[in-house]
Design a protein around this motif. Structure first.
Motif, mmCIF file in Angstrom:
data_model
loop_
_atom_site.group_PDB
_atom_site.id
_atom_site.type_symbol
_atom_site.label_atom_id
_atom_site.label_comp_id
_atom_site.label_asym_id
_atom_site.label_seq_id
_atom_site.Cartn_x
_atom_site.Cartn_y
_atom_site.Cartn_z
ATOM 1 N N VAL A 173 -9.136 63.577 -50.798
ATOM 2 C CA VAL A 173 -8.172 62.705 -50.967
ATOM 3 C C VAL A 173 -8.716 61.563 -52.121
ATOM 4 C CG1 VAL A 173 -7.041 60.586 -50.148
ATOM 5 C CG2 VAL A 173 -7.293 62.723 -48.515
ATOM 6 N N LEU A 174 -8.192 61.489 -53.365
ATOM 7 C CA LEU A 174 -8.476 60.704 -54.176
ATOM 8 C C LEU A 174 -8.327 59.123 -53.832
ATOM 9 C CD1 LEU A 174 -9.941 60.248 -56.924
ATOM 10 C CD2 LEU A 174 -7.547 60.087 -58.024
ATOM 11 N N ILE A 175 -9.444 58.207 -53.739
ATOM 12 C CA ILE A 175 -9.020 56.938 -52.942
ATOM 13 C C ILE A 175 -9.223 55.759 -54.286
ATOM 14 C CG2 ILE A 175 -9.985 57.435 -50.920
ATOM 15 C CD1 ILE A 175 -12.449 55.241 -52.459
ATOM 16 N N GLY A 176 -9.576 56.318 -55.508
ATOM 17 C CA GLY A 176 -9.506 55.284 -56.581
ATOM 18 C C GLY A 176 -10.498 55.922 -57.384
ATOM 19 N N GLY A 177 -10.819 55.122 -58.557
ATOM 20 C CA GLY A 177 -11.817 55.199 -59.454
ATOM 21 C C GLY A 177 -13.162 55.060 -59.029
ATOM 22 N N LEU A 178 -14.192 55.092 -59.971
ATOM 23 C CA LEU A 178 -15.655 55.097 -59.550
ATOM 24 C C LEU A 178 -16.016 53.733 -58.959
ATOM 25 C CD1 LEU A 178 -17.689 57.071 -62.189
ATOM 26 C CD2 LEU A 178 -17.227 57.650 -59.707
ATOM 27 N N GLU A 179 -15.329 52.620 -59.473
ATOM 28 C CA GLU A 179 -15.584 51.511 -58.906
ATOM 29 C C GLU A 179 -15.341 51.137 -57.463
ATOM 30 O OE1 GLU A 179 -12.523 51.680 -60.147
ATOM 31 O OE2 GLU A 179 -11.237 50.585 -58.846
ATOM 32 N N LYS A 180 -14.478 52.112 -56.846
ATOM 33 C CA LYS A 180 -14.236 52.356 -55.648
ATOM 34 C C LYS A 180 -15.303 53.018 -54.709
ATOM 35 C CE LYS A 180 -9.957 50.282 -54.760
ATOM 36 N NZ LYS A 180 -8.893 50.583 -55.652
ATOM 37 N N GLY A 181 -16.139 53.974 -55.646
ATOM 38 C CA GLY A 181 -17.144 54.964 -54.894
ATOM 39 C C GLY A 181 -17.823 54.323 -53.924
ATOM 40 N N LYS A 182 -18.047 52.777 -54.036
ATOM 41 C CA LYS A 182 -19.030 52.101 -53.111
ATOM 42 C C LYS A 182 -18.522 51.878 -51.632
ATOM 43 C CE LYS A 182 -16.811 47.666 -54.450
ATOM 44 N NZ LYS A 182 -16.926 46.423 -54.957
ATOM 45 N N TYR A 183 -17.316 52.336 -51.484
ATOM 46 C CA TYR A 183 -16.523 52.645 -50.250
ATOM 47 C C TYR A 183 -17.083 53.872 -49.573
ATOM 48 C CZ TYR A 183 -14.055 48.389 -51.692
ATOM 49 O OH TYR A 183 -13.848 46.885 -52.100
ATOM 50 N N LEU A 184 -17.522 54.543 -50.364
ATOM 51 C CA LEU A 184 -17.791 56.001 -49.789
ATOM 52 C C LEU A 184 -19.204 56.198 -49.236
ATOM 53 C CD1 LEU A 184 -16.053 58.315 -52.391
ATOM 54 C CD2 LEU A 184 -15.004 57.163 -50.423
ATOM 55 N N MET A 185 -19.455 55.518 -48.160
ATOM 56 C CA MET A 185 -20.667 55.727 -47.462
ATOM 57 C C MET A 185 -20.968 55.043 -46.093
ATOM 58 S SD MET A 185 -23.336 53.393 -50.273
ATOM 59 C CE MET A 185 -24.552 53.229 -48.622
ATOM 60 N N PRO A 186 -21.968 55.435 -45.479
ATOM 61 C CA PRO A 186 -22.130 54.730 -44.284
ATOM 62 C C PRO A 186 -21.986 53.278 -44.163
ATOM 63 C CG PRO A 186 -23.729 56.584 -44.394
ATOM 64 C CD PRO A 186 -23.057 56.425 -45.742
ATOM 65 N N GLY A 187 -21.264 52.777 -43.098
ATOM 66 C CA GLY A 187 -21.164 51.376 -43.136
ATOM 67 C C GLY A 187 -20.049 50.918 -44.024
ATOM 68 N N GLN A 188 -19.237 51.733 -44.553
ATOM 69 C CA GLN A 188 -17.978 51.310 -45.337
ATOM 70 C C GLN A 188 -16.678 51.886 -44.834
ATOM 71 O OE1 GLN A 188 -18.342 49.189 -48.051
ATOM 72 N NE2 GLN A 188 -20.249 48.904 -47.542
ATOM 73 N N PRO A 189 -15.782 51.346 -45.163
ATOM 74 C CA PRO A 189 -14.390 51.819 -44.740
ATOM 75 C C PRO A 189 -14.214 53.555 -44.699
ATOM 76 C CG PRO A 189 -13.976 50.149 -46.258
ATOM 77 C CD PRO A 189 -15.537 50.549 -46.388
ATOM 78 N N PHE A 190 -14.702 54.246 -45.153
ATOM 79 C CA PHE A 190 -14.200 55.532 -45.384
ATOM 80 C C PHE A 190 -15.361 56.470 -44.575
ATOM 81 C CE2 PHE A 190 -12.165 53.997 -49.085
ATOM 82 C CZ PHE A 190 -10.627 54.414 -48.796
ATOM 83 N N ALA A 191 -16.544 55.729 -43.834
ATOM 84 C CA ALA A 191 -17.504 56.449 -43.275
ATOM 85 C C ALA A 191 -16.707 57.179 -42.055
ATOM 86 C CB ALA A 191 -18.461 55.625 -42.729
ATOM 87 N N GLY A 192 -17.461 58.500 -41.873
ATOM 88 C CA GLY A 192 -16.873 59.146 -40.720
ATOM 89 C C GLY A 192 -15.740 60.172 -41.051
ATOM 90 N N GLU A 193 -15.448 61.068 -39.947
ATOM 91 C CA GLU A 193 -14.616 62.318 -40.218
ATOM 92 C C GLU A 193 -13.152 61.559 -39.730
ATOM 93 O OE1 GLU A 193 -15.437 65.713 -37.890
ATOM 94 O OE2 GLU A 193 -17.152 66.226 -39.506
ATOM 95 N N ARG A 194 -12.359 61.929 -40.738
ATOM 96 C CA ARG A 194 -10.722 61.337 -40.584
ATOM 97 C C ARG A 194 -10.013 62.563 -41.324
ATOM 98 N NH1 ARG A 194 -13.194 56.593 -41.589
ATOM 99 N NH2 ARG A 194 -12.947 54.995 -40.210
ATOM 100 N N SER A 195 -8.657 62.304 -40.761
ATOM 101 C CA SER A 195 -7.631 63.345 -41.138
ATOM 102 C C SER A 195 -7.297 62.928 -42.791
ATOM 103 C CB SER A 195 -6.397 63.505 -40.555
ATOM 104 O OG SER A 195 -5.754 62.029 -40.755
ATOM 105 N N ALA A 196 -6.790 63.531 -43.659
ATOM 106 C CA ALA A 196 -6.506 63.354 -44.779
ATOM 107 C C ALA A 196 -5.503 61.995 -44.783
ATOM 108 C CB ALA A 196 -5.957 64.323 -45.762
ATOM 109 N N GLU A 197 -4.675 62.047 -43.859
ATOM 110 C CA GLU A 197 -3.590 61.200 -43.734
ATOM 111 C C GLU A 197 -4.238 59.961 -43.357
ATOM 112 O OE1 GLU A 197 -0.538 61.480 -44.389
ATOM 113 O OE2 GLU A 197 -0.202 59.601 -44.073
ATOM 114 N N GLU A 198 -5.092 59.672 -42.404
ATOM 115 C CA GLU A 198 -5.612 58.595 -42.211
ATOM 116 C C GLU A 198 -6.587 57.983 -43.200
ATOM 117 O OE1 GLU A 198 -7.425 58.607 -37.625
ATOM 118 O OE2 GLU A 198 -7.800 60.666 -38.488
ATOM 119 N N ILE A 199 -7.178 58.809 -44.102
ATOM 120 C CA ILE A 199 -7.945 58.448 -45.195
ATOM 121 C C ILE A 199 -6.965 57.696 -46.254
ATOM 122 C CG2 ILE A 199 -9.226 59.103 -47.245
ATOM 123 C CD1 ILE A 199 -10.515 61.368 -45.556
ATOM 124 N N ARG A 200 -5.697 58.304 -46.398
ATOM 125 C CA ARG A 200 -4.545 57.804 -47.415
ATOM 126 C C ARG A 200 -4.324 56.195 -46.893
ATOM 127 N NH1 ARG A 200 -2.534 62.875 -47.009
ATOM 128 N NH2 ARG A 200 -3.385 64.133 -48.624
#
Ligand SMILES: NC(=O)c1ccc[n+]([C@@H]2O[C@H](COP(=O)([O-])OP(=O)(O)OC[C@H]3O[C@@H](n4cnc5c(N)ncnc54)[C@H](OP(=O)(O)O)[C@@H]3O)[C@@H](O)[C@H]2O)c1
Length: 236
Positions: free
Chosen positions: A202-229
């Motif tokens: 699931v593309l969440i945005g450009g590289l400036e949003k890449g900071k949200y992809l790590m532990p402690g950030q909104p996308f951390a953990g296992e989720r369905s594609a729908e929840e990530i969207r």
């Protein structure tokens, strides 16, 4: 509903006209993948790509470890130096502690220019010191872009623990994989490889949003594609 051959050709033609490679083409053919950093993440994801039929070159600072890993996996697995892996891969995954990313940029950055590079790397203050602090301040996606200039970066495999990555293929698509990139073509190629590991990208945005992809950030953990969207929609 079954699609007739004519209907399929019309859909495929429209997809090509839209500048997107049709899925039957993307779904076929093995790729050469270089892996720089063959630890928890690089080892698990690389093994899944070997299982999917790709040629994968593992590299790290310990060639003996990588030779053993490649011998154990068999098939299209092999070992090399980081420079050999960067040259070998049509796609290269870099998966090292963030404090090692400046060294990787210096060692192999010239070979990564213009290539699709999957960036699993997460900065942490405690582990990565000054480099970690710099990358956290800048944001992990933009920091990786600065350290690997000219690479077509897709941040992926950042927000999920490595322990489960190697088994994701057993339940394909059950878990979504948030990714961030500025390069549509690189996203298309990385998405195929992510699906082959078992995740729905699931593309969440450009590289400036890449900071949200790590532990402690909104996308951390296992989720369905729908929840990530849904989370991604809430961010913008
Ligand atoms: N573990 C997780 O659950 C997880 C999940 C998502 C993302 N991540 C992130 O993904 C990255 C990799 O994590 P990991 O857990 O796989 O780390 P890891 O198990 O410590 O593996 C790191 C690998 O990088 C290699 N390496 C270190 N410096 C290098 C250099 N200068 N050139 C080439 N290779 C080098 C290491 O080689 P040697 O062993 O020879 O030193 C090792 O193979 C990290 O940034 C991490 O934060 C981790």
């Amino acid at each position: 509903m079954k699609q007739s051959r004519r209907e399929f050709l019309v859909v495929a033609g429209a997809t090509v006209a839209a500048g997107v490679l049709p899925l039957p083409v993307l779904a076929a053919g093995k790729m050469k993948i270089g892996i720089i950093g063959s630890g928890n993440v690089g080892g698990a994801i690389g093994a899944s790509w070997v299982r999917a039929g790709h040629e994968v070159m593992f590299s790290s600072l310990n060639i003996e470890h990588d030779k053993e890993l490649a011998a154990r996996l068999g098939g299209g697995a092999r070992a090399g130096t980081p420079r050999e892996a960067a040259a070998f891969g049509e796609v290269v995954m870099v998966s090292v502690p963030y404090h090692a990313l400046p060294a990787v940029g210096k060692d192999v950055g010239d070979l990564l220019k213009g290539k699709v590079v999957i960036d699993t790397n997460n900065p942490f203050l405690a582990r990565d010191g000054e480099t970690g602090k710099w990358a956290l301040d800048k944001g992990a996606g933009l920091a990786s872009m600065e350290l690997l200039p000219g690479a077509r970066i897709v941040r992926a495999f950042n927000a999920i623990g490595a322990a489960k990555m190697g088994a994701a293929y057993q339940e394909p698509g059950k878990v979504g994989m948030p990714i961030a990139s500025d390069d549509a073509k690189a996203v298309e190629i990385a998405s195929r490889l992510i699906r082959e590991v078992g995740y729905e990208p699931v593309l969440i945005g450009g590289l400036e949003k890449g900071k949200y992809l790590m532990p402690g950030q909104p996308f951390a953990g296992e989720r369905s594609a729908e929840e990530i969207r849904k989370i991604a929609a809430g961010l913008s």
